[in-house]
Motif scaffolding. Structure first.
Motif, PDB file in Angstrom:
ATOM      1  N   GLU A   1       0.837  -1.189   0.000  1.00 32.12           N
ATOM      2  CA  GLU A   1       0.000   0.000   0.000  1.00 32.12           C
ATOM      3  C   GLU A   1       0.873   1.241   0.000  1.00 32.12           C
ATOM      4  O   GLU A   1       2.004   1.218   0.452  1.00 32.12           O
ATOM      5  CB  GLU A   1      -0.913  -0.001   1.235  1.00 32.12           C
ATOM      6  CG  GLU A   1      -1.956  -1.113   1.197  1.00 32.12           C
ATOM      7  CD  GLU A   1      -2.892  -1.000   2.379  1.00 32.12           C
ATOM      8  OE1 GLU A   1      -3.544   0.051   2.500  1.00 32.12           O
ATOM      9  OE2 GLU A   1      -2.940  -1.951   3.167  1.00 32.12           O
ATOM     10  N   ARG A   2       0.326   2.327  -0.479  1.00 35.09           N
ATOM     11  CA  ARG A   2       1.079   3.575  -0.616  1.00 35.09           C
ATOM     12  C   ARG A   2       0.453   4.685   0.207  1.00 35.09           C
ATOM     13  O   ARG A   2      -0.718   4.645   0.563  1.00 35.09           O
ATOM     14  CB  ARG A   2       1.090   4.014  -2.079  1.00 35.09           C
ATOM     15  CG  ARG A   2       1.621   2.968  -3.009  1.00 35.09           C
ATOM     16  CD  ARG A   2       2.929   3.406  -3.534  1.00 35.09           C
ATOM     17  NE  ARG A   2       3.454   2.367  -4.425  1.00 35.09           N
ATOM     18  CZ  ARG A   2       4.703   2.016  -4.415  1.00 35.09           C
ATOM     19  NH1 ARG A   2       5.544   2.578  -3.611  1.00 35.09           N
ATOM     20  NH2 ARG A   2       5.136   1.095  -5.239  1.00 35.09           N
ATOM     21  N   MET A   3       1.293   5.700   0.448  1.00 30.29           N
ATOM     22  CA  MET A   3       0.799   6.933   1.057  1.00 30.29           C
ATOM     23  C   MET A   3      -0.138   7.606   0.057  1.00 30.29           C
ATOM     24  O   MET A   3       0.021   7.451  -1.150  1.00 30.29           O
ATOM     25  CB  MET A   3       1.956   7.894   1.352  1.00 30.29           C
ATOM     26  CG  MET A   3       2.957   7.381   2.346  1.00 30.29           C
ATOM     27  SD  MET A   3       2.318   7.334   4.013  1.00 30.29           S
ATOM     28  CE  MET A   3       1.962   9.041   4.296  1.00 30.29           C
ATOM     29  N   LYS A   4      -1.081   8.371   0.578  1.00 26.41           N
ATOM     30  CA  LYS A   4      -2.032   9.052  -0.293  1.00 26.41           C
ATOM     31  C   LYS A   4      -2.210  10.489   0.193  1.00 26.41           C
ATOM     32  O   LYS A   4      -2.459  10.721   1.377  1.00 26.41           O
ATOM     33  CB  LYS A   4      -3.370   8.311  -0.253  1.00 26.41           C
ATOM     34  CG  LYS A   4      -4.427   8.861  -1.157  1.00 26.41           C
ATOM     35  CD  LYS A   4      -5.679   7.989  -1.061  1.00 26.41           C
ATOM     36  CE  LYS A   4      -6.791   8.528  -1.902  1.00 26.41           C
ATOM     37  NZ  LYS A   4      -8.006   7.711  -1.770  1.00 26.41           N
ATOM     38  N   ARG A   5      -2.038  11.444  -0.724  1.00 26.87           N
ATOM     39  CA  ARG A   5      -2.315  12.833  -0.381  1.00 26.87           C
ATOM     40  C   ARG A   5      -3.799  13.073  -0.567  1.00 26.87           C
ATOM     41  O   ARG A   5      -4.341  12.883  -1.645  1.00 26.87           O
ATOM     42  CB  ARG A   5      -1.517  13.798  -1.245  1.00 26.87           C
ATOM     43  CG  ARG A   5      -1.772  15.244  -0.839  1.00 26.87           C
ATOM     44  CD  ARG A   5      -1.082  16.310  -1.677  1.00 26.87           C
ATOM     45  NE  ARG A   5       0.207  15.978  -2.185  1.00 26.87           N
ATOM     46  CZ  ARG A   5       0.478  15.841  -3.497  1.00 26.87           C
ATOM     47  NH1 ARG A   5      -0.461  16.006  -4.406  1.00 26.87           N
ATOM     48  NH2 ARG A   5       1.678  15.521  -3.892  1.00 26.87           N
ATOM     49  N   LEU A   6      -4.460  13.516   0.502  1.00 26.23           N
ATOM     50  CA  LEU A   6      -5.887  13.791   0.438  1.00 26.23           C
ATOM     51  C   LEU A   6      -6.183  15.238   0.065  1.00 26.23           C
ATOM     52  O   LEU A   6      -7.194  15.521  -0.572  1.00 26.23           O
ATOM     53  CB  LEU A   6      -6.545  13.472   1.790  1.00 26.23           C
ATOM     54  CG  LEU A   6      -6.392  12.037   2.284  1.00 26.23           C
ATOM     55  CD1 LEU A   6      -6.984  11.886   3.673  1.00 26.23           C
ATOM     56  CD2 LEU A   6      -7.025  11.061   1.297  1.00 26.23           C
TER      57      LEU A   6
END
Length: 179
Positions: free
Chosen positions: A2-7
């Protein structure tokens, strides 16, 4: 994986060359954090000016972030996003030191502070220097100093030179000429 996600990305400050954002990030486990992000809009270039006898031309200038003068290689921001970094480096060398060269060669590329900033600096080496005229900006106060490569390496090891682009350029050039 899984990856980081910018919201979300919010502009907090718009400067002359820097924009500062607050990013809302989501970790793979769902946790959210706010991170600072600094965008360096133009990118930069730096240059290691080498005299015919092998000595290196350096600049000493006051750096507000450190509240002191630092010894560095000449460098500066590109005039536009599309300006060739080699031309930028050669221009900055002439503006800050008065030296110019038709022999400018690429050395390396740096990302200066990857944890929170996207600034990049392309670094070049200039040889066959010719002394011309300095063209300092009104807001610049720069002294030109000349050192041997050995003196500069010693200053790095003694902690007297700490500027990242300068350390990387000197060490890369030192390694390159020994190869």
């Amino acid at each position: 994986m899984e990856r980081m996600k910018r919201l979300k990305r919010e502009l907090m400050y718009k400067g002359t060359i820097l924009d500062i954002y607050k990013d809302t990030m989501q970790f793979p486990n769902g946790t959210r954090e706010e991170w600072d992000f600094v965008s360096h809009r133009m990118g930069a270039a730096a240059i290691l000016p080498v005299l015919p006898d092998g000595r290196i031309v350096m600049v000493r200038q006051y750096r507000n972030a450190l509240e002191r003068e630092t010894l560095e290689i000449p460098a500066g921001c590109r005039d536009s996003r599309t300006e060739d970094t080699g031309l930028c480096a050669a221009r900055e060398m002439e503006e800050e030191t008065g030296y110019k060269s038709a022999q400018v060669e690429y050395l390396l590329s740096l990302r200066t502070t990857v944890a929170f900033c996207d600034e990049f600096i392309d670094v070049y080496v200039a040889k066959n220097l010719e002394l011309g005229v300095r063209h300092l900006d009104d807001a610049e106060s720069i002294d030109v100093e000349i050192y041997t490569l050995e003196e500069l390496c010693n200053m790095i090891y003694e902690g007297k030179i700490q500027d990242g682009k300068t350390v990387a350029a000197i060490m890369a050039y030192s390694n390159k000429i020994k190869s």
